[in-house]
Enzyme design. Structure first.
Site: not given
Ligand code: URA
Length: 259
Positions: A106
């Site tokens: 993310d």
């Molecule tokens: N899970 C999440 O919630 N975000 C990420 O960036 C990777 C795994």
């Protein structure tokens, strides 16, 4: 190895287009085995020829594998359409034309991200069938509870009704709000949604290993390193999770606590 055209060789390994290579050749900026070349369509042996452009040697390896310690605020895409792309963090001397992030973190997530121009390898890593291990360390809003271990192991159901594959989770001795988690899949916002399903909240999330490739502590946020062939093979190995949590040193944990 079959001979290939010089312009193809250079173009596959750099950011130069074939027309730019033609111009470079006409400016006498390209050499093969120490000789200035006159045309870009000559054939060379890609394994043995020593090719230089503007005095810089072009490596023989066809593909590049870069490990980035992703900082907060960058998006895992090749364009800046949804925010600044992680590709901006790859130094010019490591970048090739067809590179892309092989996986997603993310925008606010941190840590290990593979960037490569090897589409086949990326496909193997991202294929849901392959179940590549990924280990993350998270900073939670509320203290870690031991009942998470079985809930995660038994395949947690998310608020959306999706059921996760069995995952491992452990508290971290350094802080009651830190936890390690090992996943073998990658649903959208998966870890955030998993902790939300057990009544907690992820404040900071950092990926610390891809397969058995562990993010080196010396790699600061925003820094890249080129991976060697043996590192790339590590991507397909699964580390022992408890051993990993036990051996994990405090530097990343301290970084997360202070975020
Ligand atoms: N899970 C999440 O919630 N975000 C990420 O960036 C990777 C795994």
């Amino acid at each position: 190895m079959n001979p290939i055209r010089l312009d193809k060789f250079i173009s596959e390994r750099t950011e130069y287009s074939r027309s730019q290579i033609k111009q470079l050749v006409s400016r006498k900026a390209v050499t093969v085995d120490g000789q200035i070349v006159k045309t870009s369509d000559i054939k060379i042996n890609p394994e043995t020829a020593k090719v230089t452009v503007n005095g810089n040697e072009i490596r023989t390896e066809r593909y590049r594998y870069i490990l980035l310690n992703k900082p907060d605020g960058y998006v895992c895409s090749t364009t800046d359409n949804d925010g600044e792309s992680v590709m901006k963090l790859v130094p010019d001397n490591l970048r090739t034309k067809n590179m892309f992030p092989a996986g997603r973190l993310d925008k606010d997530s941190l840590g290990a991200l593979l960037i490569t121009d090897d589409g086949e390898l990326a496909h193997r890593i991202l294929s849901p069938k392959k179940h590549i291990s990924k280990i993350y360390i998270v900073k939670l809003d509320r203290p870690f509870k031991n009942n998470y271990v079985n809930l995660f192991k038994n395949g947690l159901e998310l608020a959306s009704g999706e059921v996760c594959l069995p995952a491992e989770v452990r508290g971290c001795k350094m802080s009651e709000k830190l936890a390690f988690i090992q996943l073998f899949e990658g649903k959208y916002h998966q870890i955030k949604r998993m902790f939300s399903a057990v009544g907690n909240h992820v404040d900071v999330l950092m990926r610390v290993s891809l397969g058995n490739l562990i993010l080196p502590e010396k790699l600061a946020f925003g820094e890249c390193m080129e991976l060697l062939h043996k590192d790339v093979e590590n991507l397909f190995l699964t580390p022992d999770f408890d051993g990993f949590c036990h051996d994990f040193t405090g530097i990343f944990s301290a970084k997360l606590i202070n975020k």
